[in-house]
Design an enzyme around this catalytic site. Structure first.
Site, PDB file in Angstrom:
ATOM      1  N   LYS A 185      44.810  41.944  47.791  1.00 26.97           N
ATOM      2  CA  LYS A 185      43.873  40.361  48.304  1.00 26.97           C
ATOM      3  C   LYS A 185      44.865  39.778  46.808  1.00 26.97           C
ATOM      4  O   LYS A 185      44.577  39.654  44.995  1.00 26.97           O
ATOM      5  CB  LYS A 185      42.123  40.634  47.419  1.00 26.97           C
ATOM      6  CG  LYS A 185      41.476  39.295  47.853  1.00 26.97           C
ATOM      7  CD  LYS A 185      42.040  38.568  46.886  1.00 26.97           C
ATOM      8  CE  LYS A 185      41.652  38.329  45.694  1.00 26.97           C
ATOM      9  NZ  LYS A 185      41.920  36.616  44.943  1.00 26.97           N
ATOM     10  N   GLU A 259      44.742  45.807  34.489  1.00 24.85           N
ATOM     11  CA  GLU A 259      45.695  45.650  33.453  1.00 24.85           C
ATOM     12  C   GLU A 259      45.163  43.860  33.470  1.00 24.85           C
ATOM     13  O   GLU A 259      45.309  43.016  33.924  1.00 24.85           O
ATOM     14  CB  GLU A 259      46.755  45.138  34.253  1.00 24.85           C
ATOM     15  CG  GLU A 259      47.593  46.885  34.558  1.00 24.85           C
ATOM     16  CD  GLU A 259      48.118  47.154  33.541  1.00 24.85           C
ATOM     17  OE1 GLU A 259      48.340  46.857  32.526  1.00 24.85           O
ATOM     18  OE2 GLU A 259      48.812  48.742  34.073  1.00 24.85           O
ATOM     19  N   CYS A 293      51.671  37.660  30.604  1.00 26.09           N
ATOM     20  CA  CYS A 293      50.580  38.798  29.427  1.00 26.09           C
ATOM     21  C   CYS A 293      50.565  39.667  28.116  1.00 26.09           C
ATOM     22  O   CYS A 293      49.860  39.852  27.345  1.00 26.09           O
ATOM     23  CB  CYS A 293      49.807  40.509  30.470  1.00 26.09           C
ATOM     24  SG  CYS A 293      50.875  41.069  31.780  1.00 26.09           S
ATOM     25  N   GLU A 392      43.742  34.129  24.335  1.00 24.10           N
ATOM     26  CA  GLU A 392      44.717  34.101  24.778  1.00 24.10           C
ATOM     27  C   GLU A 392      44.913  33.242  25.587  1.00 24.10           C
ATOM     28  O   GLU A 392      44.464  31.885  26.283  1.00 24.10           O
ATOM     29  CB  GLU A 392      45.208  35.048  26.504  1.00 24.10           C
ATOM     30  CG  GLU A 392      46.567  35.171  27.091  1.00 24.10           C
ATOM     31  CD  GLU A 392      45.816  36.003  27.947  1.00 24.10           C
ATOM     32  OE1 GLU A 392      45.237  36.108  29.174  1.00 24.10           O
ATOM     33  OE2 GLU A 392      46.945  36.829  28.707  1.00 24.10           O
TER      34      GLU A 392
HETATM   35  P1  NAD Z   1      41.834  35.744  37.340  1.00 27.14           P
HETATM   36  O1  NAD Z   1      41.234  37.129  36.420  1.00 27.14           O
HETATM   37  O2  NAD Z   1      41.312  35.017  37.057  1.00 27.14           O
HETATM   38  O3  NAD Z   1      41.793  36.134  38.748  1.00 27.14           O
HETATM   39  C1  NAD Z   1      42.994  37.572  38.897  1.00 27.14           C
HETATM   40  C2  NAD Z   1      42.930  37.922  40.392  1.00 27.14           C
HETATM   41  O4  NAD Z   1      41.297  38.048  40.647  1.00 27.14           O
HETATM   42  C3  NAD Z   1      42.716  37.090  41.122  1.00 27.14           C
HETATM   43  O5  NAD Z   1      43.416  37.472  42.644  1.00 27.14           O
HETATM   44  C4  NAD Z   1      41.132  36.245  41.581  1.00 27.14           C
HETATM   45  O6  NAD Z   1      41.158  35.798  42.353  1.00 27.14           O
HETATM   46  C5  NAD Z   1      40.192  38.135  41.250  1.00 27.14           C
HETATM   47  N1  NAD Z   1      39.333  38.235  41.196  1.00 27.14           N
HETATM   48  C6  NAD Z   1      39.051  36.908  40.109  1.00 27.14           C
HETATM   49  N2  NAD Z   1      37.257  37.150  39.683  1.00 27.14           N
HETATM   50  C7  NAD Z   1      37.458  38.537  39.798  1.00 27.14           C
HETATM   51  C8  NAD Z   1      35.651  39.146  40.425  1.00 27.14           C
HETATM   52  N3  NAD Z   1      35.263  39.151  39.874  1.00 27.14           N
HETATM   53  N4  NAD Z   1      35.764  40.408  41.358  1.00 27.14           N
HETATM   54  C9  NAD Z   1      37.090  40.024  42.078  1.00 27.14           C
HETATM   55  N5  NAD Z   1      38.229  39.783  42.292  1.00 27.14           N
HETATM   56  C10 NAD Z   1      37.934  38.552  41.024  1.00 27.14           C
HETATM   57  O7  NAD Z   1      43.271  35.517  35.550  1.00 27.14           O
HETATM   58  P2  NAD Z   1      44.493  34.896  36.697  1.00 27.14           P
HETATM   59  O8  NAD Z   1      44.143  33.730  35.630  1.00 27.14           O
HETATM   60  O9  NAD Z   1      44.787  34.801  38.037  1.00 27.14           O
HETATM   61  O10 NAD Z   1      45.550  35.576  35.938  1.00 27.14           O
HETATM   62  C11 NAD Z   1      45.888  35.153  34.364  1.00 27.14           C
HETATM   63  C12 NAD Z   1      45.262  36.681  34.160  1.00 27.14           C
HETATM   64  O11 NAD Z   1      45.937  37.491  34.238  1.00 27.14           O
HETATM   65  C13 NAD Z   1      45.714  36.747  32.221  1.00 27.14           C
HETATM   66  O12 NAD Z   1      44.621  36.864  31.384  1.00 27.14           O
HETATM   67  C14 NAD Z   1      46.174  37.325  31.939  1.00 27.14           C
HETATM   68  O13 NAD Z   1      47.205  37.650  31.061  1.00 27.14           O
HETATM   69  C15 NAD Z   1      46.087  38.176  33.490  1.00 27.14           C
HETATM   70  N6  NAD Z   1      47.505  39.582  33.940  1.00 27.14           N
HETATM   71  C16 NAD Z   1      47.911  40.414  33.420  1.00 27.14           C
HETATM   72  C17 NAD Z   1      48.897  41.265  33.556  1.00 27.14           C
HETATM   73  C18 NAD Z   1      49.068  42.905  32.966  1.00 27.14           C
HETATM   74  O14 NAD Z   1      50.147  42.877  33.333  1.00 27.14           O
HETATM   75  N7  NAD Z   1      48.067  43.708  31.732  1.00 27.14           N
HETATM   76  C19 NAD Z   1      49.751  40.741  33.989  1.00 27.14           C
HETATM   77  C20 NAD Z   1      49.650  39.713  34.381  1.00 27.14           C
HETATM   78  C21 NAD Z   1      48.723  38.450  34.412  1.00 27.14           C
END
Ligand code: NAD
Length: 490
Positions: A185, A259, A293, A392
């Site tokens: 997803k 992550e 990230c 962040e």
């Molecule tokens: P987000 O948490 O808003 O969304 C990430 C994914 O999760 C999307 O596909 C979203 O649709 C889904 N999602 C959101 N809430 C959910 C829930 N309650 N249940 C199930 N799925 C859900 O994050 P974003 O804005 O897409 O990405 C940015 C964030 O990702 C930043 O905080 C960044 O640091 C983090 N990130 C971490 C890593 C790592 O490896 N640690 C790598 C890349 C990005």
């Protein structure tokens, strides 16, 4: 600038990849409009899947696991994965360009992260699984025990928009190698490029149901997390969402890898090589327009070198080429979304009203007012307790903080709820390694920072639970089973 292939890829936004074919969503569903981050122009629309679509995909994944795929040998799976890698590589340039437009990633980075790395990950895990010992016999008090490692089962993979192809394949490759089946997803902001993964899987003859893709947003992801027939969730995204997903997985006793976010520190010690630091800072602190990230957006500088480093950093940052993400000269492209732009500008405003000193950037670049561009920005004299140093931002905004001793630098670096990346700049590598050992972070580099696919990657504290990459990631998709037998088995 839209090519025929781009168009072919964008059409996949209206269908899901389930059981080896493209299917229409079960219900009309809401649409997510994906726009070009450079211009705000429509790129394509994605139907947001519902719990019904998730259910079809999970059923398909379960059937594949219970079918022949569940009995494949590592070598058979490796063959499929190598074909998959070759087919994915054939789409690489178009995929890299599409992602670059979806999320603003400079094309020079996208070509590697979304073009080259995904197929390399499939090859890496194809190799690792053929060499892995998935079964051994141990002598026991009663006879012998066969210790097996079996696939965890059906994996729900949920990814963020910043490195969409790489984040997906960091999960798909070890999961496939282990013999799991997958429901991916992706993030709605970067769903269009997911079409390339489904196309390549079909072309490579990946057996139906082994890999499924349902597009959608938070609700779609939540339906996947709580589906009763999913065995593991592999999530990359914000700490906020990770906390909810982790809680739900805990309630269901479901395995999970999280992550999450970061606010990492780059330490410039009193003996640091300034030219070397400046040659690396694009990768360590500004990678992908600051939307990475693990980058180090807190720059901790020895007070004896402070003014010199701040001046050089400002000079470097002013010269960064901000522009269209498809221009190969661009170093900083637009933010992925308008919401992300507003978030970044909000943090800049907040820092302006603190005691920190704005020394570079701080607004929108002149002449680039159509897309979601922001100037690379530096605040000096930041207090590590300020929100700019603790939260962040996820944009090209750096906080520079002075320190007086190595101990104080370590204390400031560790004064964070996160622990994901980091770097130490020093001409004394042993000193740097000593400091790296004291910082509570999952990964840290000496005089550079670059992911090593052969080693585990992940976070401490609020940056997550579990590790991806390396043989450790393969292990995270395998479950131990002990079969107690007679000594005849030895
Ligand atoms: P987000 O948490 O808003 O969304 C990430 C994914 O999760 C999307 O596909 C979203 O649709 C889904 N999602 C959101 N809430 C959910 C829930 N309650 N249940 C199930 N799925 C859900 O994050 P974003 O804005 O897409 O990405 C940015 C964030 O990702 C930043 O905080 C960044 O640091 C983090 N990130 C971490 C890593 C790592 O490896 N640690 C790598 C890349 C990005």
């Amino acid at each position: 600038m839209t090519t025929t292939s781009d168009k072919a890829l964008t059409t996949s936004g209206s269908q899901f990849y389930i059981n080896g074919t493209w299917v229409n969503p079960a219900e009309g569903g809401n649409l997510h409009r994906t726009v070009d981050a450079n211009t705000g122009e429509l790129l394509g629309a994605t139907t947001l899947g519902t719990a019904i679509d998730i259910d079809s995909a999970v059923r398909s994944a379960r059937a594949a696991l219970d079918g022949p795929w569940g009995h494949t040998t590592p070598a058979e799976r490796a063959d499929v994965m190598l074909r998959f890698a070759a087919c994915l590589r054939a789409h690489a340039d178009d995929t890299a360009r599409l992602v670059s437009r979806e999320n603003g990633m400079p094309i020079t980075i996208s070509t590697v992260a979304n073009g080259i790395v995904p197929s390399a990950l499939l090859e890496l895990y194809a190799d690792l699984v053929t060499k892995a010992a998935l079964e051994e016999v141990r002598p026991s008090q009663m006879g012998a025990t066969i210790v097996r490692r079996e696939p965890v089962g059906v994996v729900g993979a949920i990814t963020a928009w910043n490195f969409p192809q790489m984040l997906a394949m960091i999960k798909i490759a070890p999961a496939m190698a282990a013999g799991c089946t997958i429901v991916l997803k992706p993030s709605p902001e970067t769903s269009l490029d997911a079409g390339a993964i489904g196309e390549a899987a079909t072309e490579a003859g990946v057996p139906p149901g082994v890999l499924n893709i349902v597009l959608g947003g938070r609700e779609t992801g939540a339906a996947l997390v709580s589906h009763p027939d999913v065995d593991k969730i592999a999530f990359t995204g914000s700490t906020e969402a990770g906390r909810k997903i982790g809680a739900e997985c805990g309630r269901l006793i479901r395995r999970s890898t999280l992550e999450l976010g970061g606010k990492s520190a780059s330490l410039f010690l009193d003996d640091g090589d300034l030219d070397l630091f400046l040659s690396q800072v694009g990768a360590t602190s500004f990678l992908n327009n600051g939307q990475t990230c693990s980058i180090q957006t807190r720059i901790l500088v020895a007070r004896t070198r402070y003014d010199e480093v701040v001046d050089a950093l400002v000079e470097y940052t002013r010269r960064l080429a901000v522009g269209h993400s498809l221009d190969t000269n661009t170093q900083i492209g637009p933010m992925a979304t308008e919401r992300q732009l507003e978030r970044v500008l909000g943090y800049v405003d907040l820092a302006r009203s603190s005691s920190a000193r704005l020394v570079c950037g701080g607004g929108r670049p002149r002449g680039l007012d159509r897309g979601w561009f922001v100037e690379p920005t530096i605040f000096a004299d930041v207090d590590n307790g300020d929100r700019l140093a603790q939260e962040e931002v996820f944009g090209p905004v750096l906080a520079v903080i002075p320190f007086d001793s190595d101990d104080q630098a370590v204390a400031i670096a560790n004064d964070s709820v996160y622990g994901l990346g980091g770097s130490v700049f020093t001409t004394d590598e042993e000193r740097g390694i000593g400091i790296a050992r004291r910082i509570r972070t999952g990964t840290i580099g000496i005089n550079y920072y670059e992911l090593d696919p052969g080693s585990p990657f992940g976070g401490m504290k609020n940056s997550g639970i579990g590790r991806e990459l390396g043989p450790e990631a393969l292990g995270s998709y395998l479950e131990y089973k002990s079969i107690y037998t007679s000594a005849d088995q030895l």
